[in-house]
Design an enzyme around this catalytic site. Structure first.
Site, PDB file in Angstrom:
ATOM      1  CE  LYS A   1      10.095  -2.544  -7.544  1.00  0.00           C
ATOM      2  NZ  LYS A   1       9.308  -1.434  -7.013  1.00  0.00           N
ATOM      3  CG  ASN A   2       9.043  -3.394  -3.558  1.00  0.00           C
ATOM      4  OD1 ASN A   2       9.572  -2.546  -4.299  1.00  0.00           O
ATOM      5  ND2 ASN A   2       7.916  -3.998  -3.868  1.00  0.00           N
TER       6      ASN A   2
ATOM      7  NE  ARG B   1       3.511   4.963  -5.216  1.00  0.00           N
ATOM      8  CZ  ARG B   1       2.894   5.924  -4.551  1.00  0.00           C
ATOM      9  NH1 ARG B   1       2.565   7.022  -5.190  1.00  0.00           N
ATOM     10  NH2 ARG B   1       2.635   5.800  -3.273  1.00  0.00           N
TER      11      ARG B   1
ATOM     12  CB  CYS C   1       1.833   4.627 -10.869  1.00  0.00           C
ATOM     13  SG  CYS C   1       1.277   3.263  -9.860  1.00  0.00           S
TER      14      CYS C   1
ATOM     15  NE  ARG D   1       1.207   2.841  -5.536  1.00  0.00           N
ATOM     16  CZ  ARG D   1       2.322   2.180  -5.850  1.00  0.00           C
ATOM     17  NH1 ARG D   1       2.731   2.144  -7.087  1.00  0.00           N
ATOM     18  NH2 ARG D   1       3.036   1.596  -4.913  1.00  0.00           N
TER      19      ARG D   1
ATOM     20  CG  ASP E   1       3.762  -6.024  -5.831  1.00  0.00           C
ATOM     21  OD1 ASP E   1       4.723  -5.621  -5.153  1.00  0.00           O
ATOM     22  OD2 ASP E   1       2.792  -5.311  -6.130  1.00  0.00           O
TER      23      ASP E   1
ATOM     24  NE  ARG F   1       9.650   1.978 -11.421  1.00  0.00           N
ATOM     25  CZ  ARG F   1       8.495   1.754 -10.776  1.00  0.00           C
ATOM     26  NH1 ARG F   1       7.377   1.619 -11.448  1.00  0.00           N
ATOM     27  NH2 ARG F   1       8.471   1.676  -9.461  1.00  0.00           N
TER      28      ARG F   1
HETATM   29  C1  EPZ Z   1       4.333  -1.119  -1.683  1.00  0.00           C
HETATM   30  O1  EPZ Z   1       3.654   0.009  -2.215  1.00  0.00           O
HETATM   31  C2  EPZ Z   1       5.119  -1.707  -2.841  1.00  0.00           C
HETATM   32  N1  EPZ Z   1       6.074  -0.723  -3.334  1.00  0.00           N
HETATM   33  C3  EPZ Z   1       4.167  -2.114  -3.967  1.00  0.00           C
HETATM   34  O2  EPZ Z   1       4.939  -2.746  -4.980  1.00  0.00           O
HETATM   35  C4  EPZ Z   1       3.171  -3.138  -3.403  1.00  0.00           C
HETATM   36  O3  EPZ Z   1       2.234  -3.473  -4.411  1.00  0.00           O
HETATM   37  C5  EPZ Z   1       2.443  -2.525  -2.205  1.00  0.00           C
HETATM   38  O4  EPZ Z   1       3.415  -2.106  -1.211  1.00  0.00           O
HETATM   39  C6  EPZ Z   1       1.496  -3.525  -1.546  1.00  0.00           C
HETATM   40  O5  EPZ Z   1       2.226  -4.646  -1.121  1.00  0.00           O
HETATM   41  C7  EPZ Z   1       7.263  -0.587  -2.682  1.00  0.00           C
HETATM   42  O6  EPZ Z   1       7.528  -1.270  -1.710  1.00  0.00           O
HETATM   43  C8  EPZ Z   1       8.218   0.420  -3.223  1.00  0.00           C
HETATM   44  P1  EPZ Z   1       0.529   0.444   0.276  1.00  0.00           P
HETATM   45  P2  EPZ Z   1       2.898   1.036  -1.206  1.00  0.00           P
HETATM   46  O7  EPZ Z   1       0.795   1.751   0.911  1.00  0.00           O
HETATM   47  O8  EPZ Z   1       3.679   1.173   0.039  1.00  0.00           O
HETATM   48  C9  EPZ Z   1      -3.739   2.418  -0.293  1.00  0.00           C
HETATM   49  C10 EPZ Z   1       5.852  -3.017  -7.119  1.00  0.00           C
HETATM   50  O9  EPZ Z   1       5.414  -3.425  -8.203  1.00  0.00           O
HETATM   51  N2  EPZ Z   1      -3.186   3.504   0.533  1.00  0.00           N
HETATM   52  O10 EPZ Z   1       0.511  -0.803   1.105  1.00  0.00           O
HETATM   53  O11 EPZ Z   1       2.554   2.248  -1.981  1.00  0.00           O
HETATM   54  C11 EPZ Z   1      -3.094   2.417  -1.675  1.00  0.00           C
HETATM   55  O12 EPZ Z   1      -3.758   3.325  -2.538  1.00  0.00           O
HETATM   56  C12 EPZ Z   1       5.020  -2.093  -6.262  1.00  0.00           C
HETATM   57  O13 EPZ Z   1       6.979  -3.327  -6.630  1.00  0.00           O
HETATM   58  C13 EPZ Z   1      -4.031   4.538   0.933  1.00  0.00           C
HETATM   59  O14 EPZ Z   1      -5.213   4.563   0.619  1.00  0.00           O
HETATM   60  O15 EPZ Z   1       1.567   0.188  -0.911  1.00  0.00           O
HETATM   61  C14 EPZ Z   1      -3.259   0.989  -2.110  1.00  0.00           C
HETATM   62  O16 EPZ Z   1      -4.553   0.828  -2.651  1.00  0.00           O
HETATM   63  C15 EPZ Z   1       3.646  -1.832  -6.873  1.00  0.00           C
HETATM   64  N3  EPZ Z   1      -3.516   5.543   1.684  1.00  0.00           N
HETATM   65  C16 EPZ Z   1      -3.157   0.192  -0.801  1.00  0.00           C
HETATM   66  O17 EPZ Z   1      -3.383   1.136   0.256  1.00  0.00           O
HETATM   67  C17 EPZ Z   1      -2.196   5.565   2.063  1.00  0.00           C
HETATM   68  O18 EPZ Z   1      -1.777   6.512   2.775  1.00  0.00           O
HETATM   69  C18 EPZ Z   1      -1.795  -0.453  -0.587  1.00  0.00           C
HETATM   70  O19 EPZ Z   1      -0.837   0.574  -0.558  1.00  0.00           O
HETATM   71  C19 EPZ Z   1      -1.360   4.514   1.646  1.00  0.00           C
HETATM   72  C20 EPZ Z   1      -1.877   3.486   0.884  1.00  0.00           C
END
Ligand code: EPZ
Length: 417
Positions: A20-21, A90, A114, A119, A305, A397
């Site tokens: 998916k990701n 997202r 979410c 996020r 995850d 999803r």
């Molecule tokens: C991706 O989300 C994945 N989603 C998530 O999988 C996964 O948990 C996450 O990466 C971490 O590996 C997809 O790939 C579609 P991040 P993403 O930006 O890109 C903070 C699933 O179940 N942050 O690395 O949103 C954020 O709040 C999903 O498949 C900021 O503060 O993850 C979080 O605490 C859930 N500011 C942390 O960083 C920003 O601008 C990690 O977020 C961006 C992120």
């Protein structure tokens, strides 16, 4: 709702679906190409259909015959991303980078938080501003204009997966050389770079502390095979670890799940590896061992995850385990339903302390997010008796057909309306 008659050992083999990701950012990247792209092995999950609906709304087209999904972004005229649909998935935030890279402008609905956290997208926005984009943030929408964007350097304060992907998408056609420091090293970033390079992009340094992108004028369409889903595969391996027995998981890249395999071996499982499959075996007579302290971390650390699914294994291990969730601020939502099933867990700030119990007992539970709902399915397979799991819309999803896969692994499960 899913009805699971648990308490039996796992016995079976599954070829996991496409990741998916990995496919979601590639669907956004399709908007950057001057020809259609064909994807093989794309998972039929609701997040993919949402992204395809958004591509259609932007003026693109797609068709899906058997294993082959063709996406044509050449007809894109619109640069405003539909708010309601974007809220469904997202990953739609990745259209920000893709449309900036293609149209030099984008208007997109701020992606909601979410169940697992707020996020925010501050790192995405900081990077675009650093490269000269003009960003206007309204209550619900964000306008970005990239007329004045120039290649340059950006240091990410946290290796955000989405921000790394968005910045790569916005720079692959930006003239000059752009350097992204402290970018995410997740496989989903590696595959996006691999895909874009096959389309003619000039990118190097993924999985290092500096990703270097040299802008190119044109990106061609290619055929690309989506690799297996590391989290789906990891979920099934963790279920076999928790229940005992053996599971053979195919179509998974071992380098992507080494941190999980290492952890499950430490807990007393035997792991047999070959090129693209892994067998996990645990003798049900030898109870799992606890893990003194685990942290979720950016890749190659233990993935957030997998944290909920792992908690189920820790819940029935011998001894006390601790897990500290360092990535998301609200990812312990399955503690309450697991306690209903007899688990002994309590949470202190970002740490869950888990005292292993002999058995879990089936009951009716509600999942609140994708990985949490899957973890409750795993708990149902482990627990004695019958478990009713609510949360199909979350599971759909990320899983093509969790009932099909669970049955292949020997779990007694059915889905009721
Ligand atoms: C991706 O989300 C994945 N989603 C998530 O999988 C996964 O948990 C996450 O990466 C971490 O590996 C997809 O790939 C579609 P991040 P993403 O930006 O890109 C903070 C699933 O179940 N942050 O690395 O949103 C954020 O709040 C999903 O498949 C900021 O503060 O993850 C979080 O605490 C859930 N500011 C942390 O960083 C920003 O601008 C990690 O977020 C961006 C992120």
């Amino acid at each position: 709702m899913y009805v699971i008659h648990g308490g039996n050992t796992i016995e079976g083999k599954v070829r996991v679906q496409g990741a998916k990701n990995t496919v979601l950012p590639i669907l956004a990247a399709a908007l950057l190409l001057s020809e259609p792209v064909t994807l093989k092995g794309c998972p039929r999950i609701s997040d993919v259909y949402t992204m395809l609906a958004l591509i259609e709304q932007l003026g693109g087209a797609w068709s899906w015959r058997g294993e082959i999904l063709t996406v044509d972004g050449t007809g894109i005229k619109n640069w405003e991303v539909d708010g309601l649909l974007a809220q469904e998935c997202r990953a739609s935030i990745l259209f920000m980078g893709a449309l900036l890279g293609r149209e030099k402008k984008v208007r997109i609905h701020r992606p909601g938080g979410c169940a697992i956290g707020k996020r925010p997208i501050n790192i995405h926005v900081e990077g675009m501003k650093q490269l000269g984009a003009k960003v206007r943030e309204e209550e619900d929408f964000i306008h970005v204009s990239g007329e004045r964007m120039q290649s340059g350097t950006f240091h990410m304060k946290f290796p955000s997966v989405g921000a790394t992907q968005n910045l790569i998408l916005s720079c692959v056609k930006l003239p000059g050389i752009t350097k992204l420091y402290n970018g995410a090293r997740e496989p989903e970033v590696v595959y996006l770079c691999d895909f874009l390079r096959k389309c003619g992009a000039k990118i190097q340094g993924e999985r290092t502390d500096c990703i270097v992108i040299q802008g190119v004028k044109r990106l061609k369409g290619v055929s690309y095979e989506i690799p297996g889903d590391r989290i789906v595969g990891g979920t099934y391996l963790t279920m076999a670890a928790a229940s005992g027995g053996s599971a053979q998981i195919e179509h998974v890249q071992l380098w992507e799940i080494e941190s999980l395999l290492f952890l499950l071996e430490r807990m007393g499982c035997s792991i047999y590896r070959n090129q693209k499959s892994v067998i996990l075996y645990r003798n049900p007579k030898n109870r799992l061992k606890s893990v003194e302290q685990l942290y979720t971390q950016p890749f190659p650390g233990f993935p957030t995850d997998m944290q909920s699914q792992w908690m189920v294994a820790a819940a029935v291990a011998r001894g006390k385990s601790k897990v500290c969730e360092k990535i998301f601020e609200n990812r312990f939502q399955i503690v309450a339903p697991l306690k209903q099933m007899g688990a002994n867990i309590h949470v202190e700030q970002d740490t869950a302390i888990i005292e292993g119990v002999e058995n879990l007992s089936g009951c009716e539970v509600w999942g609140k997010d994708l990985r949490g709902a899957c973890a409750l399915m795993v708990a149902g397979a482990v627990a004695k008796g019958t478990t009713l799991v609510h949360g199909q819309k979350y599971i759909d999803r990320g899983h093509e057909d969790i009932v099909r896969d669970f049955k292949l692994l020997g779990v007694k499960v059915q889905q009721t309306k």
